[in-house]
Write a protein that holds these residues in place. Structure first.
Motif, short mmCIF file in Angstrom:
data_model
loop_
_atom_site.label_atom_id
_atom_site.label_comp_id
_atom_site.label_asym_id
_atom_site.label_seq_id
_atom_site.Cartn_x
_atom_site.Cartn_y
_atom_site.Cartn_z
N LEU A 1 -9.35 6.65 -17.04
CA LEU A 1 -8.23 7.55 -17.29
C LEU A 1 -6.95 6.72 -17.28
N VAL A 2 -6.23 6.74 -18.40
CA VAL A 2 -4.96 6.01 -18.52
C VAL A 2 -3.83 7.02 -18.33
N VAL A 3 -3.11 6.86 -17.24
CA VAL A 3 -2.05 7.80 -16.86
C VAL A 3 -0.71 7.17 -17.20
N HIS A 4 0.08 7.89 -17.99
CA HIS A 4 1.33 7.31 -18.50
C HIS A 4 2.49 8.28 -18.31
N HIS B 1 0.82 -1.22 0.00
CA HIS B 1 0.00 0.00 0.00
C HIS B 1 0.85 1.26 0.00
N SER B 2 2.11 1.15 0.45
CA SER B 2 2.98 2.33 0.54
C SER B 2 3.21 2.98 -0.81
N ALA B 3 2.96 2.25 -1.91
CA ALA B 3 3.06 2.86 -3.24
C ALA B 3 2.17 4.08 -3.37
N TRP B 4 1.10 4.13 -2.56
CA TRP B 4 0.10 5.20 -2.66
C TRP B 4 0.16 6.18 -1.49
N ASP B 5 1.21 6.14 -0.69
CA ASP B 5 1.25 6.97 0.51
C ASP B 5 1.00 8.44 0.22
N LYS B 6 1.60 8.94 -0.84
CA LYS B 6 1.50 10.37 -1.14
C LYS B 6 0.09 10.76 -1.57
N GLN B 7 -0.62 9.82 -2.18
CA GLN B 7 -1.98 10.12 -2.64
C GLN B 7 -3.03 9.80 -1.57
N MET C 1 7.30 4.59 -12.45
CA MET C 1 6.90 4.85 -11.06
C MET C 1 6.41 6.28 -10.90
N VAL C 2 5.42 6.59 -11.68
CA VAL C 2 4.92 7.97 -11.77
C VAL C 2 4.34 8.44 -10.44
N MET C 3 3.78 7.56 -9.62
CA MET C 3 3.23 7.98 -8.32
C MET C 3 4.31 8.52 -7.40
N ASP C 4 5.53 7.99 -7.54
CA ASP C 4 6.66 8.48 -6.74
C ASP C 4 7.23 9.76 -7.32
N GLU C 5 7.45 9.77 -8.63
CA GLU C 5 8.14 10.90 -9.25
C GLU C 5 7.25 12.13 -9.42
N ARG C 6 5.98 11.92 -9.71
CA ARG C 6 5.05 13.04 -9.89
C ARG C 6 3.78 12.80 -9.09
N VAL D 1 -0.48 12.56 -10.28
CA VAL D 1 -1.36 11.41 -10.08
C VAL D 1 -2.53 11.78 -9.19
N LEU D 2 -2.28 12.56 -8.17
CA LEU D 2 -3.35 13.01 -7.28
C LEU D 2 -4.40 13.80 -8.06
N GLU D 3 -3.97 14.70 -8.91
CA GLU D 3 -4.92 15.48 -9.69
C GLU D 3 -5.71 14.60 -10.66
N ALA D 4 -5.05 13.57 -11.20
CA ALA D 4 -5.76 12.64 -12.09
C ALA D 4 -6.87 11.94 -11.34
N LEU D 5 -6.58 11.48 -10.14
CA LEU D 5 -7.61 10.81 -9.33
C LEU D 5 -8.74 11.76 -8.98
N ARG D 6 -8.40 12.99 -8.68
CA ARG D 6 -9.44 13.98 -8.34
C ARG D 6 -10.39 14.22 -9.51
#
Length: 258
Positions: free
Chosen positions: A201-204, A36-42, A237-242, A246-251
């Motif tokens: 939404l496909v985030v790349h 789950h830590s992959a998503w900590d920032k989000q 690893m876009v969730m880590d780098e940006r 990713v947060l805005e995409a989910l929003r």
């Protein structure tokens, strides 16, 4: 939080002290050899936004009891069990890499329960290089090094990369190999995507060296309501780098969860 599913403990990160299902819900599914830590920032930010956040450790990962499951279909069925155990009827489902395949398969069979999809670092098929499969089976530190080199851009924060590499290198023996074999063996992505009616939404990451831009755009074309979001200065690893991108995409998917 923790719950019991099929007599096994499942750990779920909520970003807060619990899950309020009166709020719009988002389920965050991590990728191979991760937690789950992959998503900590989000997760924390989405919880603060008023979402009900459900970021589980997949079976055999992190704090969830094993064994690890060996097919995307089984993982999709497991995710349905998590929904039911929580009393969660409908949610935005977001997955990274292997997690994206799980999200596709879940939405294919349970479209009513999928308010929207965020597919991050995902294509309809995720073949894995034989060298990486062999390393994951026989030399885990080497596999972790390969993942960190291929998964991040050269400009990524070295401290961040080292931390993630250490996570891969210290996974339960055999776990990363199992996950990568699950990715490599899944052949239903295109068929699944074609049957998904919800917004997707496909985030790349622009510099993703593990999933081609062509593969991501092909997935967008297959999805009936697919849209692409290309994130600059990011690799797989876009969730880590940006994390903010990713947060805005989910929003952007929040209105569909209401």
């Amino acid at each position: 939080m923790r719950l019991t599913l099929d007599n096994r403990l499942v750990f779920i990160e909520t970003g807060t002290n619990g899950v309020d299902l009166s709020r719009p819900a988002v389920v965050l599914i991590h990728g191979a050899g991760m937690t789950h830590s992959a998503w900590d920032k989000q997760a924390t930010a989405l919880a603060a936004d008023g979402w009900a956040v459900i970021a589980p450790d997949l079976p055999g990962h992190g704090q969830s009891e094993g064994p690890a499951l060996t097919s995307v279909s089984d993982l999709s069925d497991w995710l349905l069990g998590v929904f039911d155990a929580l009393g969660l009827y409908r949610a935005v489902v977001s997955g990274h890499s292997l997690g994206g395949l799980i999200a596709l398969e879940f939405a294919r069979h349970h479209c009513v329960r999928s308010a929207g999809l965020a597919l991050i670092g995902t294509a309809a098929a995720l073949p894995v290089h034989l060298d990486l499969l062999n390393a994951a089976d026989r030399d885990l530190p080497r596999a972790a090094t390969m993942l960190s080199r291929w998964g991040y851009t050269p400009q990524a924060d070295p401290t961040l990369v080292e931390a993630r590499q250490s996570q891969w290198a210290t996974t339960t023996p055999g776990l990363l190999h199992t996950d990568l074999m699950v990715c490599d063996g899944y052949g239903e992505g295109a068929a699944a995507a074609a049957r998904i009616p919800c917004p997707a939404l496909v985030v790349h990451g622009e510099q993703d060296r593990m999933i081609s831009l062509r593969g991501a755009l092909m997935l967008v074309e297959i999805l009936p309501h697919g849209h692409a979001l290309l994130v600059t200065n990011a690799g797989h690893m876009v969730m880590d780098e940006r994390p903010d991108a990713v947060l805005e995409a989910l929003r952007r998917l929040r209105p569909f969860a209401l």
